[in-house]
Design a protein around this motif. Structure first.
Motif, short mmCIF file in Angstrom:
data_model
loop_
_atom_site.label_atom_id
_atom_site.label_comp_id
_atom_site.label_asym_id
_atom_site.label_seq_id
_atom_site.Cartn_x
_atom_site.Cartn_y
_atom_site.Cartn_z
N ALA A 25 0.85 -1.19 0.00
CA ALA A 25 0.00 0.00 0.00
C ALA A 25 0.88 1.24 0.00
N GLU A 26 0.26 2.38 -0.25
CA GLU A 26 0.97 3.66 -0.21
C GLU A 26 0.13 4.68 0.54
N ILE A 27 0.82 5.60 1.17
CA ILE A 27 0.16 6.75 1.76
C ILE A 27 0.83 7.99 1.17
N GLN A 28 0.02 8.89 0.68
CA GLN A 28 0.53 10.10 0.06
C GLN A 28 1.18 11.03 1.09
N GLU A 29 1.96 11.97 0.59
CA GLU A 29 2.64 12.93 1.48
C GLU A 29 1.67 13.77 2.30
N ASN A 30 0.58 14.23 1.69
CA ASN A 30 -0.32 15.18 2.37
C ASN A 30 -0.79 14.70 3.73
N PRO A 31 -1.33 13.49 3.87
CA PRO A 31 -1.75 13.10 5.22
C PRO A 31 -0.58 12.97 6.18
N LEU A 32 0.57 12.54 5.68
CA LEU A 32 1.73 12.42 6.57
C LEU A 32 2.18 13.79 7.08
N ARG A 33 2.05 14.80 6.25
CA ARG A 33 2.43 16.15 6.67
C ARG A 33 1.31 16.83 7.46
#
Length: 82
Positions: A25-33
């Motif tokens: 799976a992948e998680i985009q940068e936006n939620p991580l930031r």
């Protein structure tokens, strides 16, 4: 548990292992930031993933089970639905 920053997709790629199977799976940068406080480069994004892996992995698994066989990419909107 493995996770890597992928510059080409601006995301952190990780794996979850329900029932012994591997799901990438992948998680985009936006939620991580925006949600998890990452402030620097790729290393801080991976660190943010690890700090919140339980929540992120659970959401990735939920998304996988809702649409088996489709890529699992978590965006900020996926967290707003929780």
């Amino acid at each position: 548990m493995d996770a890597i920053y992928c510059f080409d997709t601006a995301s952190v790629r990780f794996a979850v292992y329900p029932d012994g199977r591997r799901i990438v799976a992948e998680i985009q940068e936006n939620p991580l930031r925006d949600l998890f406080g990452a402030r620097g480069g790729g290393d801080t994004l991976v660190d943010a993933y690890f700090e919140h892996a339980e929540l992120i992995d659970a959401l990735a698994l939920k998304k996988h089970r809702a649409a088996p066989g489709r890529p699992v990419v978590l965006a900020i909107s996926d967290f707003r639905l929780q």
